[in-house]
Motif scaffolding. Structure first.
Motif, PDB file in Angstrom:
ATOM      1  N   ASP A  36      63.084  52.149  23.829  1.00  0.00           N
ATOM      2  CA  ASP A  36      61.818  51.586  23.357  1.00  0.00           C
ATOM      3  C   ASP A  36      61.867  50.068  23.288  1.00  0.00           C
ATOM      4  OD1 ASP A  36      60.404  54.118  22.676  1.00  0.00           O
ATOM      5  OD2 ASP A  36      62.110  54.340  21.319  1.00  0.00           O
ATOM      6  N   ALA A  37      63.052  49.525  23.023  1.00  0.00           N
ATOM      7  CA  ALA A  37      63.194  48.074  22.895  1.00  0.00           C
ATOM      8  C   ALA A  37      64.615  47.664  23.253  1.00  0.00           C
ATOM      9  CB  ALA A  37      62.858  47.616  21.476  1.00  0.00           C
ATOM     10  N   VAL A  38      64.742  46.403  23.664  1.00  0.00           N
ATOM     11  CA  VAL A  38      66.028  45.808  24.019  1.00  0.00           C
ATOM     12  C   VAL A  38      66.118  44.452  23.339  1.00  0.00           C
ATOM     13  CG1 VAL A  38      67.442  44.881  25.902  1.00  0.00           C
ATOM     14  CG2 VAL A  38      66.103  46.962  26.263  1.00  0.00           C
ATOM     15  N   VAL A  39      67.291  44.139  22.789  1.00  0.00           N
ATOM     16  CA  VAL A  39      67.547  42.777  22.323  1.00  0.00           C
ATOM     17  C   VAL A  39      68.741  42.229  23.097  1.00  0.00           C
ATOM     18  CG1 VAL A  39      66.519  42.970  20.032  1.00  0.00           C
ATOM     19  CG2 VAL A  39      68.904  43.614  20.342  1.00  0.00           C
ATOM     20  N   ILE A  40      68.632  40.962  23.471  1.00  0.00           N
ATOM     21  CA  ILE A  40      69.663  40.283  24.254  1.00  0.00           C
ATOM     22  C   ILE A  40      70.168  39.091  23.449  1.00  0.00           C
ATOM     23  CG2 ILE A  40      70.197  39.088  26.411  1.00  0.00           C
ATOM     24  CD1 ILE A  40      69.445  41.985  26.876  1.00  0.00           C
ATOM     25  N   ARG A  59      59.729  51.185  35.251  1.00  0.00           N
ATOM     26  CA  ARG A  59      59.717  52.629  35.000  1.00  0.00           C
ATOM     27  C   ARG A  59      59.023  52.970  33.691  1.00  0.00           C
ATOM     28  NH1 ARG A  59      65.372  52.403  35.775  1.00  0.00           N
ATOM     29  NH2 ARG A  59      65.545  53.119  33.612  1.00  0.00           N
ATOM     30  N   ARG A  60      59.140  52.069  32.710  1.00  0.00           N
ATOM     31  CA  ARG A  60      58.626  52.331  31.356  1.00  0.00           C
ATOM     32  C   ARG A  60      57.925  51.066  30.865  1.00  0.00           C
ATOM     33  NH1 ARG A  60      59.598  55.995  27.151  1.00  0.00           N
ATOM     34  NH2 ARG A  60      59.804  55.119  25.057  1.00  0.00           N
ATOM     35  N   PRO A  61      56.665  50.866  31.222  1.00  0.00           N
ATOM     36  CA  PRO A  61      55.972  49.604  30.917  1.00  0.00           C
ATOM     37  C   PRO A  61      55.882  49.278  29.433  1.00  0.00           C
ATOM     38  CG  PRO A  61      54.778  50.849  32.580  1.00  0.00           C
ATOM     39  CD  PRO A  61      55.847  51.759  32.055  1.00  0.00           C
ATOM     40  N   GLU A  62      56.004  50.277  28.567  1.00  0.00           N
ATOM     41  CA  GLU A  62      55.925  50.018  27.125  1.00  0.00           C
ATOM     42  C   GLU A  62      57.224  49.458  26.546  1.00  0.00           C
ATOM     43  OE1 GLU A  62      56.522  54.581  27.492  1.00  0.00           O
ATOM     44  OE2 GLU A  62      55.751  52.909  28.695  1.00  0.00           O
ATOM     45  N   LEU A  63      58.285  49.392  27.336  1.00  0.00           N
ATOM     46  CA  LEU A  63      59.551  48.824  26.874  1.00  0.00           C
ATOM     47  C   LEU A  63      59.350  47.371  26.464  1.00  0.00           C
ATOM     48  CD1 LEU A  63      62.682  48.992  26.582  1.00  0.00           C
ATOM     49  CD2 LEU A  63      62.824  48.296  28.984  1.00  0.00           C
ATOM     50  N   ARG A  64      59.885  46.998  25.285  1.00  0.00           N
ATOM     51  CA  ARG A  64      59.786  45.623  24.783  1.00  0.00           C
ATOM     52  C   ARG A  64      61.173  44.978  24.805  1.00  0.00           C
ATOM     53  NH1 ARG A  64      55.040  44.236  25.631  1.00  0.00           N
ATOM     54  NH2 ARG A  64      55.431  45.885  27.117  1.00  0.00           N
ATOM     55  N   ILE A  65      61.219  43.697  25.174  1.00  0.00           N
ATOM     56  CA  ILE A  65      62.475  42.947  25.259  1.00  0.00           C
ATOM     57  C   ILE A  65      62.364  41.716  24.369  1.00  0.00           C
ATOM     58  CG2 ILE A  65      64.057  41.713  26.785  1.00  0.00           C
ATOM     59  CD1 ILE A  65      62.832  43.451  29.082  1.00  0.00           C
ATOM     60  N   PHE A  66      63.364  41.524  23.513  1.00  0.00           N
ATOM     61  CA  PHE A  66      63.374  40.425  22.552  1.00  0.00           C
ATOM     62  C   PHE A  66      64.605  39.551  22.792  1.00  0.00           C
ATOM     63  CE2 PHE A  66      61.152  43.984  20.722  1.00  0.00           C
ATOM     64  CZ  PHE A  66      60.078  43.433  20.034  1.00  0.00           C
ATOM     65  N   SER A  67      64.388  38.246  22.877  1.00  0.00           N
ATOM     66  CA  SER A  67      65.506  37.311  22.996  1.00  0.00           C
ATOM     67  C   SER A  67      64.978  35.892  22.847  1.00  0.00           C
ATOM     68  CB  SER A  67      66.238  37.478  24.332  1.00  0.00           C
ATOM     69  OG  SER A  67      67.478  36.781  24.306  1.00  0.00           O
TER      70      SER A  67
END
Length: 211
Positions: A36-40, A59-67
Motif C-alpha cells: 500500500d505504501a513505500v518509504v525510502i 501495476r498498482r496505481p494506488e501505491l503511495r511512495i514517501f521520501s
C-alpha cells in the motif's frame, strides 16, 4: 505489526496495510507485491530501485511512495504517486503512523559529498519500529520496540552499531544492511552486538517474519 526482514535493508511491515521500507536493487522484487505504501530512506541503489518502484505503481496505481526531495527527483515518471517528507514530519501510510528523523547520510569519507537520509519511526498503536537508513541518528528518546541496526557498510564500524543500540534502548534489535557480508564476517559482528548492545539482538535470514 508483522515484520518480514528481506535482503539487505528492506523490510515488509504488515498491519492494517502493507508498508515496505527501502526496496533497493539487492531486495526481492516480490517485496512490493500488494504494498500500500513505500518509504525510502535515501537514494543509494541498495535502498532505492527506481525501475521496480515504477513498475509497481503501474501495476498498482494506488501505491503511495514517501521520501525526501532527492529521492523523489528520481521518480519523475511516477510523481503522482509520491509525497515529500522532511525531517520532523509525521504522516500516515498504509495504516501506520510514521515520523521522520535525521537529514543526512553518515559520512563515508570527507571527499565524498553527503546526501540526504531519513530514518523512520513506524508505529501501529501497539508497537514501534525504527529504521535509520544509512545513519545512526536516534529517534530523540522516543520509545522503540524494534530497532533496525545496520551491521556492515563503508560508512560504519561495529562499535557505532553497538553504541546506537545502547543509546536507543529498544525492546529488541534486528540486523539490517547485511548484504555486503559473508557468513564469517556476519558472525563476528553478531557476536559483538550480542555481547555488548544491552538488548535482545537478532540477525535473521531474509524472509523471516517477526511479530
Amino acid at each position: 505489526m508483522r515484520v518480514t526482514k528481506l535482503t539487505h535493508a528492506c523490510l515488509r511491515i504488515e498491519g492494517a496495510g502493507v508498508l515496505v521500507v527501502d526496496p533497493g536493487e539487492f531486495s526481492e522484487k516480490s517485496a512490493l507485491d500488494g504494498a500500500d505504501a513505500v518509504v525510502i530512506t535515501h537514494e543509494h541503489f541498495d535502498h532505492l530501485d527506481v525501475a521496480a518502484l515504477t513498475e509497481a505503481v503501474r501495476r498498482r496505481p494506488e501505491l503511495r511512495i514517501f521520501s525526501h526531495a532527492a529521492v523523489l527527483a528520481q521518480l519523475g515518471e511516477i510523481a503522482e504517486a509520491t509525497t515529500e517528507v522532511r525531517p520532523g514530519d509525521e504522516f500516515r501510510a498504509a495504516g501506520f503512523t510514521l515520523r521522520a528523523y535525521g537529514g543526512q547520510h553518515a559520512v563515508i569519507h570527507p571527499y565524498i559529498p553527503r546526501i540526504a537520509n531519513l530514518g523512520y519511526l513506524i508505529d501501529d498503536g501497539a508497537g514501534s519500529l525504527y529504521h535509520p537508513g544509512d545513519s545512526f541518528v536516534a529517534p530523540d528518546g522516543a520509545p522503540v520496540d524494534t530497532l533496525c541496526v545496520p551491521l556492515n557498510a563503508p560508512w560504519m564500524k561495529v562499535s557505532e552499531a553497538i553504541e546506537f543500540a545502547r543509546a536507543v534502548k529498544p525492546g529488541r534489535a534486528i540486523a539490517i544492511h547485511d548484504g555486503l557480508l559473508n557468513d564469517r564476517g556476519a558472525a563476528i559482528s553478531d557476536g559483538h552486538l550480542e555481547r555488548f548492545s544491552e538488548t535482545r539482538y537478532q540477525h535473521v535470514a531474509p524472509g523471516t517474519t517477526l511479530t
